[in-house]
Scaffold this motif. Sequence first.
Motif, PDB file in Angstrom:
ATOM      1  N   LEU A  88      14.325 -13.164  23.543  1.00  0.00           N
ATOM      2  CA  LEU A  88      15.314 -12.114  24.321  1.00  0.00           C
ATOM      3  C   LEU A  88      15.436 -10.860  23.255  1.00  0.00           C
ATOM      4  CD1 LEU A  88      18.291 -12.729  26.023  1.00  0.00           C
ATOM      5  CD2 LEU A  88      16.655 -12.038  27.802  1.00  0.00           C
ATOM      6  N   TYR A  89      15.436 -11.546  22.324  1.00  0.00           N
ATOM      7  CA  TYR A  89      15.484 -10.286  20.931  1.00  0.00           C
ATOM      8  C   TYR A  89      14.424 -10.494  20.032  1.00  0.00           C
ATOM      9  CZ  TYR A  89      20.349 -10.855  23.106  1.00  0.00           C
ATOM     10  OH  TYR A  89      21.627 -11.148  23.117  1.00  0.00           O
ATOM     11  N   LYS A  90      13.707 -11.187  20.214  1.00  0.00           N
ATOM     12  CA  LYS A  90      12.482 -11.447  19.409  1.00  0.00           C
ATOM     13  C   LYS A  90      11.736 -10.169  19.069  1.00  0.00           C
ATOM     14  CE  LYS A  90       9.099 -15.101  18.196  1.00  0.00           C
ATOM     15  NZ  LYS A  90       8.584 -17.041  19.216  1.00  0.00           N
ATOM     16  N   VAL A  91      11.200  -9.735  18.047  1.00  0.00           N
ATOM     17  CA  VAL A  91      10.629  -9.171  17.457  1.00  0.00           C
ATOM     18  C   VAL A  91       9.054  -9.656  16.836  1.00  0.00           C
ATOM     19  CG1 VAL A  91      10.144  -6.992  16.693  1.00  0.00           C
ATOM     20  CG2 VAL A  91      11.936  -7.392  17.735  1.00  0.00           C
ATOM     21  N   SER A  92       7.778  -9.333  17.069  1.00  0.00           N
ATOM     22  CA  SER A  92       6.706 -10.122  16.502  1.00  0.00           C
ATOM     23  C   SER A  92       6.412  -9.060  15.948  1.00  0.00           C
ATOM     24  CB  SER A  92       5.129 -10.375  17.764  1.00  0.00           C
ATOM     25  OG  SER A  92       6.424 -11.641  18.423  1.00  0.00           O
ATOM     26  N   VAL A  93       5.931  -9.347  14.783  1.00  0.00           N
ATOM     27  CA  VAL A  93       5.778  -8.305  13.709  1.00  0.00           C
ATOM     28  C   VAL A  93       4.662  -8.834  12.315  1.00  0.00           C
ATOM     29  CG1 VAL A  93       6.505  -6.898  10.982  1.00  0.00           C
ATOM     30  CG2 VAL A  93       8.095  -7.573  13.358  1.00  0.00           C
ATOM     31  N   GLU A  94       3.398  -7.597  12.153  1.00  0.00           N
ATOM     32  CA  GLU A  94       2.160  -8.152  11.686  1.00  0.00           C
ATOM     33  C   GLU A  94       2.555  -6.813  10.431  1.00  0.00           C
ATOM     34  OE1 GLU A  94      -2.391  -8.395  13.098  1.00  0.00           O
ATOM     35  OE2 GLU A  94      -1.647  -5.925  11.973  1.00  0.00           O
ATOM     36  N   THR A  95       2.419  -7.741   9.217  1.00  0.00           N
ATOM     37  CA  THR A  95       2.459  -7.175   7.922  1.00  0.00           C
ATOM     38  C   THR A  95       1.374  -7.272   7.121  1.00  0.00           C
ATOM     39  OG1 THR A  95       5.472  -7.836   7.998  1.00  0.00           O
ATOM     40  CG2 THR A  95       3.462  -6.893   5.799  1.00  0.00           C
ATOM     41  N   ARG A  96       0.087  -6.088   6.438  1.00  0.00           N
ATOM     42  CA  ARG A  96      -0.753  -6.072   6.132  1.00  0.00           C
ATOM     43  C   ARG A  96      -0.588  -5.932   4.638  1.00  0.00           C
ATOM     44  NH1 ARG A  96      -6.203  -2.780   7.751  1.00  0.00           N
ATOM     45  NH2 ARG A  96      -4.909  -1.247   6.904  1.00  0.00           N
ATOM     46  N   LEU A  97      -1.180  -6.133   3.665  1.00  0.00           N
ATOM     47  CA  LEU A  97      -0.909  -6.168   2.316  1.00  0.00           C
ATOM     48  C   LEU A  97      -2.083  -6.149   1.858  1.00  0.00           C
ATOM     49  CD1 LEU A  97       1.893  -5.962   0.702  1.00  0.00           C
ATOM     50  CD2 LEU A  97       1.347  -8.347  -0.257  1.00  0.00           C
ATOM     51  N   GLN A  98      -1.863  -4.328   1.361  1.00  0.00           N
ATOM     52  CA  GLN A  98      -3.916  -4.268   0.559  1.00  0.00           C
ATOM     53  C   GLN A  98      -3.849  -3.780  -1.000  1.00  0.00           C
ATOM     54  OE1 GLN A  98      -6.062  -0.781   1.860  1.00  0.00           O
ATOM     55  NE2 GLN A  98      -7.912  -1.172   0.909  1.00  0.00           N
ATOM     56  N   CYS A  99      -4.357  -4.775  -1.316  1.00  0.00           N
ATOM     57  CA  CYS A  99      -4.372  -4.111  -3.384  1.00  0.00           C
ATOM     58  C   CYS A  99      -5.068  -3.071  -3.273  1.00  0.00           C
ATOM     59  CB  CYS A  99      -5.083  -5.635  -3.604  1.00  0.00           C
ATOM     60  SG  CYS A  99      -5.671  -5.792  -5.505  1.00  0.00           S
ATOM     61  N   LEU A 100      -4.489  -2.718  -4.168  1.00  0.00           N
ATOM     62  CA  LEU A 100      -5.074  -0.695  -5.186  1.00  0.00           C
ATOM     63  C   LEU A 100      -5.865  -1.141  -5.842  1.00  0.00           C
ATOM     64  CD1 LEU A 100      -2.127   1.004  -4.804  1.00  0.00           C
ATOM     65  CD2 LEU A 100      -3.759   0.984  -2.562  1.00  0.00           C
ATOM     66  N   GLU A 101      -6.408  -2.179  -6.266  1.00  0.00           N
ATOM     67  CA  GLU A 101      -7.837  -2.746  -7.188  1.00  0.00           C
ATOM     68  C   GLU A 101      -8.630  -3.111  -6.712  1.00  0.00           C
ATOM     69  OE1 GLU A 101      -5.726  -4.303 -10.931  1.00  0.00           O
ATOM     70  OE2 GLU A 101      -4.315  -2.593 -11.089  1.00  0.00           O
ATOM     71  N   CYS A 102      -8.634  -4.380  -5.974  1.00  0.00           N
ATOM     72  CA  CYS A 102      -9.253  -4.921  -5.978  1.00  0.00           C
ATOM     73  C   CYS A 102      -9.768  -4.561  -3.734  1.00  0.00           C
ATOM     74  CB  CYS A 102      -9.536  -6.320  -6.218  1.00  0.00           C
ATOM     75  SG  CYS A 102      -8.250  -7.267  -4.714  1.00  0.00           S
ATOM     76  N   SER A 103      -8.596  -4.126  -3.205  1.00  0.00           N
ATOM     77  CA  SER A 103      -8.928  -3.372  -1.734  1.00  0.00           C
ATOM     78  C   SER A 103      -9.111  -5.222  -0.991  1.00  0.00           C
ATOM     79  CB  SER A 103     -10.285  -2.841  -1.226  1.00  0.00           C
ATOM     80  OG  SER A 103     -10.622  -1.695  -2.091  1.00  0.00           O
ATOM     81  N   CYS A 104      -8.493  -5.907  -1.537  1.00  0.00           N
ATOM     82  CA  CYS A 104      -8.409  -7.085  -0.564  1.00  0.00           C
ATOM     83  C   CYS A 104      -6.954  -7.159  -0.068  1.00  0.00           C
ATOM     84  CB  CYS A 104      -7.865  -8.325  -1.701  1.00  0.00           C
ATOM     85  SG  CYS A 104      -7.746 -10.310  -0.910  1.00  0.00           S
ATOM     86  N   ILE A 105      -7.082  -7.488   1.353  1.00  0.00           N
ATOM     87  CA  ILE A 105      -6.302  -7.666   2.584  1.00  0.00           C
ATOM     88  C   ILE A 105      -5.542  -8.898   3.299  1.00  0.00           C
ATOM     89  CG2 ILE A 105      -5.341  -6.786   4.643  1.00  0.00           C
ATOM     90  CD1 ILE A 105      -8.089  -4.706   4.291  1.00  0.00           C
ATOM     91  N   GLN A 106      -4.283  -9.194   2.640  1.00  0.00           N
ATOM     92  CA  GLN A 106      -3.570 -10.160   3.556  1.00  0.00           C
ATOM     93  C   GLN A 106      -2.439 -10.157   4.434  1.00  0.00           C
ATOM     94  OE1 GLN A 106      -2.129 -12.537  -0.051  1.00  0.00           O
ATOM     95  NE2 GLN A 106      -2.467 -10.636  -1.435  1.00  0.00           N
ATOM     96  N   THR A 107      -2.592 -10.317   5.611  1.00  0.00           N
ATOM     97  CA  THR A 107      -2.117 -10.544   6.927  1.00  0.00           C
ATOM     98  C   THR A 107      -1.594 -11.769   7.327  1.00  0.00           C
ATOM     99  OG1 THR A 107      -3.742  -8.651   7.593  1.00  0.00           O
ATOM    100  CG2 THR A 107      -2.749  -9.393   9.349  1.00  0.00           C
ATOM    101  N   GLN A 108      -0.570 -11.253   7.425  1.00  0.00           N
ATOM    102  CA  GLN A 108       0.736 -12.526   7.684  1.00  0.00           C
ATOM    103  C   GLN A 108       1.546 -11.785   8.833  1.00  0.00           C
ATOM    104  OE1 GLN A 108       4.293 -13.165   5.121  1.00  0.00           O
ATOM    105  NE2 GLN A 108       4.432 -15.202   6.362  1.00  0.00           N
ATOM    106  N   THR A 109       1.636 -12.866  10.159  1.00  0.00           N
ATOM    107  CA  THR A 109       2.524 -12.534  11.337  1.00  0.00           C
ATOM    108  C   THR A 109       3.458 -13.784  11.547  1.00  0.00           C
ATOM    109  OG1 THR A 109       0.424 -11.994  12.866  1.00  0.00           O
ATOM    110  CG2 THR A 109       2.174 -12.776  13.092  1.00  0.00           C
ATOM    111  N   SER A 110       4.812 -12.707  11.514  1.00  0.00           N
ATOM    112  CA  SER A 110       6.156 -13.360  11.514  1.00  0.00           C
ATOM    113  C   SER A 110       6.932 -13.021  13.155  1.00  0.00           C
ATOM    114  CB  SER A 110       7.286 -12.678  10.178  1.00  0.00           C
ATOM    115  OG  SER A 110       6.893 -11.884  10.090  1.00  0.00           O
ATOM    116  N   PHE A 111       8.019 -13.121  13.065  1.00  0.00           N
ATOM    117  CA  PHE A 111       8.725 -12.591  13.970  1.00  0.00           C
ATOM    118  C   PHE A 111       9.955 -11.988  13.668  1.00  0.00           C
ATOM    119  CE2 PHE A 111      10.309 -17.036  15.104  1.00  0.00           C
ATOM    120  CZ  PHE A 111      11.196 -17.248  14.649  1.00  0.00           C
TER     121      PHE A 111
END
Length: 292
Positions: A130-153
């Motif tokens: 009833l209350y669950k929000v699905s969230v995707e967080t994306r983190l991009q390194c500003l030195e090498c542009s590597c992207i890490q993605t995590q999905t949570s709620f």
Amino acid sequence: MLSRFYSYITARDLQNEMRGLSNYLLSCCVNTLLQTLSATWELSGLLERWDSAGVRADSHNVPLELKKVLSAMKSDHRHNTPHRDFLNCLDRNNFRLCVQHDADEVFLSILNFMQQQMDDKALALEIQKLYKVSVETRLQCLECSCIQTQTSFQLSLHLHVKEDHNSLEGCISSFLEDQELRGRDCCFCAQCERKTPSKRDVKLLSLPRILCMHLKRYRSSRGGIRKLDCRVTFPETFDFSEIARGGFSRDFAQVSWERVQGTYGKYYGGTAYMLMYRRSSKEEGRQPEFSG
């Protein structure tokens, strides 16, 4: 696309009149949340479906006592609802009554107890959904542009409040804005193998039937905590998709929308901490609308 239209949950959502709740020790925060949950008919309906006959009545089971008190709040309106058993049950589960708690803390604790203590795990998951929000967080390194993605709620959105005038729509927009993380906020980059400056963005993948938002009104200050009494205006109904492109449940006494607006916050005035909005039923199966 995200669910769209939400409306503020109010006393209009109750089929019967409101029941009073006496203040017991520091139970005012729990009392307010109980009034909110009693107006959330989706939650009451799921608890009524729960066959709790086999649950040991040892006064330690929070969902069992919650089911009892919500049922009592629908009955005789001539007297205040007896809810000390529910309060004492929280206390026996180490949620102490003699301590002042934050509304969001109470809400998340009750949901957690339902997950732990209901023997019908499928129904417990329905309640959480009833209350669950699905969230995707994306983190991009500003030195090498590597992207890490995590999905949570999350079970509520924690919205930052500025020290001047705010609006709910503005707080949500700020939550969704890209943020640069530098200095002590740098994050570990797996490719650089060290902490580096990063850019973080948040994307909401799905929104729930009941959208709960926690207004973060407290700040650390000189080794202590201070409260922000600034105004945060919030609408009766809003279109979430419009905000994304850029609960509180309403006060559950039978009051006018104008009076609810008095909880926007001001010096020595009423201050809203938590907002709960219900997704519009006309949007079921499509992109729904949220209203408070």
